[in-house]
Design a protein around this motif. Structure first.
Motif, mmCIF file in Angstrom:
data_model
loop_
_atom_site.group_PDB
_atom_site.id
_atom_site.type_symbol
_atom_site.label_atom_id
_atom_site.label_comp_id
_atom_site.label_asym_id
_atom_site.label_seq_id
_atom_site.Cartn_x
_atom_site.Cartn_y
_atom_site.Cartn_z
ATOM 1 N N VAL A 35 0.845 -1.202 0.000
ATOM 2 C CA VAL A 35 0.000 0.000 0.000
ATOM 3 C C VAL A 35 0.875 1.244 0.000
ATOM 4 N N LYS A 36 1.863 1.267 0.884
ATOM 5 C CA LYS A 36 2.749 2.429 1.017
ATOM 6 C C LYS A 36 3.491 2.701 -0.287
ATOM 7 N N GLU A 37 3.971 1.661 -0.926
ATOM 8 C CA GLU A 37 4.653 1.822 -2.208
ATOM 9 C C GLU A 37 3.724 2.461 -3.236
ATOM 10 N N GLY A 38 2.475 2.022 -3.237
ATOM 11 C CA GLY A 38 1.493 2.566 -4.166
ATOM 12 C C GLY A 38 1.130 4.009 -3.872
ATOM 13 N N VAL A 39 1.177 4.392 -2.587
ATOM 14 C CA VAL A 39 0.880 5.777 -2.206
ATOM 15 C C VAL A 39 1.878 6.731 -2.857
ATOM 16 N N TYR A 40 3.129 6.322 -2.920
ATOM 17 C CA TYR A 40 4.150 7.169 -3.539
ATOM 18 C C TYR A 40 4.001 7.206 -5.061
ATOM 19 N N GLU A 41 3.442 6.144 -5.623
ATOM 20 C CA GLU A 41 3.323 6.074 -7.087
ATOM 21 C C GLU A 41 2.071 6.758 -7.623
ATOM 22 N N LYS A 42 0.977 6.720 -6.831
ATOM 23 C CA LYS A 42 -0.307 7.237 -7.314
ATOM 24 C C LYS A 42 -0.895 8.222 -6.309
ATOM 25 N N ASP A 43 -1.742 9.107 -6.800
ATOM 26 C CA ASP A 43 -2.264 10.173 -5.945
ATOM 27 C C ASP A 43 -3.523 9.786 -5.180
ATOM 28 N N VAL A 44 -4.229 8.760 -5.639
ATOM 29 C CA VAL A 44 -5.456 8.324 -4.961
ATOM 30 C C VAL A 44 -5.294 6.871 -4.518
ATOM 31 N N THR A 45 -5.487 6.648 -3.221
ATOM 32 C CA THR A 45 -5.368 5.311 -2.643
ATOM 33 C C THR A 45 -6.664 4.921 -1.956
ATOM 34 N N ILE A 46 -7.096 3.697 -2.178
ATOM 35 C CA ILE A 46 -8.265 3.156 -1.492
ATOM 36 C C ILE A 46 -7.836 1.892 -0.750
ATOM 37 N N ILE A 47 -8.056 1.899 0.571
ATOM 38 C CA ILE A 47 -7.699 0.746 1.407
ATOM 39 C C ILE A 47 -8.966 0.199 2.045
ATOM 40 N N LEU A 48 -9.318 -1.012 1.671
ATOM 41 C CA LEU A 48 -10.463 -1.697 2.262
ATOM 42 C C LEU A 48 -9.979 -2.864 3.110
ATOM 43 N N GLY A 49 -10.828 -3.338 3.992
ATOM 44 C CA GLY A 49 -10.467 -4.480 4.833
ATOM 45 C C GLY A 49 -11.414 -4.581 6.000
ATOM 46 N N GLU A 50 -11.489 -5.748 6.596
ATOM 47 C CA GLU A 50 -12.356 -5.943 7.739
ATOM 48 C C GLU A 50 -11.785 -5.236 8.964
ATOM 49 N N PHE A 51 -12.563 -5.217 10.062
ATOM 50 C CA PHE A 51 -12.094 -4.587 11.294
ATOM 51 C C PHE A 51 -10.751 -5.212 11.709
ATOM 52 N N GLY A 52 -9.846 -4.383 12.194
ATOM 53 C CA GLY A 52 -8.576 -4.895 12.696
ATOM 54 C C GLY A 52 -7.565 -5.277 11.643
ATOM 55 N N SER A 53 -7.814 -4.929 10.376
ATOM 56 C CA SER A 53 -6.878 -5.321 9.318
ATOM 57 C C SER A 53 -5.740 -4.314 9.134
ATOM 58 N N GLY A 54 -5.736 -3.245 9.934
ATOM 59 C CA GLY A 54 -4.624 -2.302 9.908
ATOM 60 C C GLY A 54 -4.738 -1.195 8.880
ATOM 61 N N LYS A 55 -5.972 -0.899 8.462
ATOM 62 C CA LYS A 55 -6.185 0.127 7.431
ATOM 63 C C LYS A 55 -5.743 1.511 7.910
ATOM 64 N N THR A 56 -6.256 1.903 9.079
ATOM 65 C CA THR A 56 -5.959 3.235 9.591
ATOM 66 C C THR A 56 -4.492 3.379 9.947
ATOM 67 N N ALA A 57 -3.929 2.369 10.588
ATOM 68 C CA ALA A 57 -2.509 2.409 10.947
ATOM 69 C C ALA A 57 -1.644 2.576 9.711
ATOM 70 N N CYS A 58 -1.986 1.875 8.666
ATOM 71 C CA CYS A 58 -1.233 1.945 7.408
ATOM 72 C C CYS A 58 -1.347 3.335 6.787
ATOM 73 N N SER A 59 -2.552 3.869 6.742
ATOM 74 C CA SER A 59 -2.756 5.188 6.127
ATOM 75 C C SER A 59 -2.042 6.275 6.909
ATOM 76 N N VAL A 60 -2.072 6.167 8.234
ATOM 77 C CA VAL A 60 -1.407 7.147 9.096
ATOM 78 C C VAL A 60 0.095 7.142 8.875
ATOM 79 N N LEU A 61 0.682 5.957 8.824
ATOM 80 C CA LEU A 61 2.129 5.885 8.637
ATOM 81 C C LEU A 61 2.530 6.412 7.264
ATOM 82 N N CYS A 62 1.727 6.117 6.252
ATOM 83 C CA CYS A 62 2.014 6.637 4.911
ATOM 84 C C CYS A 62 1.991 8.164 4.902
ATOM 85 N N ALA A 63 0.983 8.742 5.552
ATOM 86 C CA ALA A 63 0.852 10.201 5.585
ATOM 87 C C ALA A 63 1.994 10.839 6.364
ATOM 88 N N LEU A 64 2.330 10.266 7.512
ATOM 89 C CA LEU A 64 3.432 10.801 8.309
ATOM 90 C C LEU A 64 4.748 10.715 7.539
#
Length: 203
Positions: free
Chosen positions: A14-43
């Motif tokens: 996901v993080k690699e794709g964030v650097y390559e593309k301007d729009v990212t969509i992360i789906l997943g069930e509860f506890g799959s680490g979506k928010t943690a991943c997005s936060v780290l990418c943004a930081l």
């Protein structure tokens, strides 16, 4: 840059794709680490000076906001607490608080986005399964030059009938979108077992 959390292989993709593309969509069930991943990418984008600002937004029920104590900033902070919690987990709490204080990280309610242009920024749209397509379109059309959008959501946690999820799933195969469905489970292992038991044994 040393973070307090380590990304899994699927989160690294996901993080690699964030650097390559301007729009990212992360789906997943509860506890799959979506928010943690997005936060780290943004930081990471902020620390490496690819952007100047992180905007945070999510569906907000303003009917309850008036009952909360404190300033409008205090009230909005409670609405985005899950994101802030993940930021604290990812990096130094004092530094994160400094980012909020100096405006490097800002909370922007969807209701007040009209007329905005996201420039040199990364906007985190959390729980986007509970926004309709009109709001999805509103957020998407704010995207300016040198900016990123990261949507995180869960199809199984949809709370509104007019959710945009069914409409945007076609973007899975679109080359301009960094689209991922996370499969890992980062919370207590017993949760799924308990829910499965209820499903199998309740009347």
């Amino acid at each position: 840059i040393k973070y307090n959390i380590q990304l899994t292989d699927e989160q690294k993709a996901v993080k690699e794709g964030v650097y390559e593309k301007d729009v990212t969509i992360i789906l997943g069930e509860f506890g799959s680490g979506k928010t943690a991943c997005s936060v780290l990418c943004a930081l990471d984008l902020l620390f490496k000076k690819h952007i100047d600002t992180i905007y945070i937004t999510r569906p907000i029920d303003f009917s309850a906001t008036g009952y909360l104590k404190g300033s409008i900033e205090d009230k909005l902070a409670l609405h985005i607490f899950p994101i802030k919690q993940n930021m604290y987990a990812a990096y130094n709490k004092t530094k994160i608080d400094e980012f909020f204080k100096d405006g490097s990280i800002q909370i922007i309610p969807i209701d007040y986005m009209k007329g905005m242009t996201f420039t040199n920024s990364c906007t985190l749209v959390d729980e986007f399964e509970d926004i309709d397509y009109e709001d999805f379109r509103l957020i998407l059309t704010r995207l300016g030059k040198g900016s990123k959008l990261i949507f995180t959501g869960s199809e199984e946690q949809i709370g509104i009938k007019s959710s945009c999820i069914s409409k945007i799933k076609c973007l899975k195969d679109f080359s301009l979108v960094n689209y991922h469905v996370l499969k890992s489970q980062h919370r207590n292992d017993d949760i799924v077992k308990i829910l499965d038991y209820i499903k199998e044994n309740s009347k």
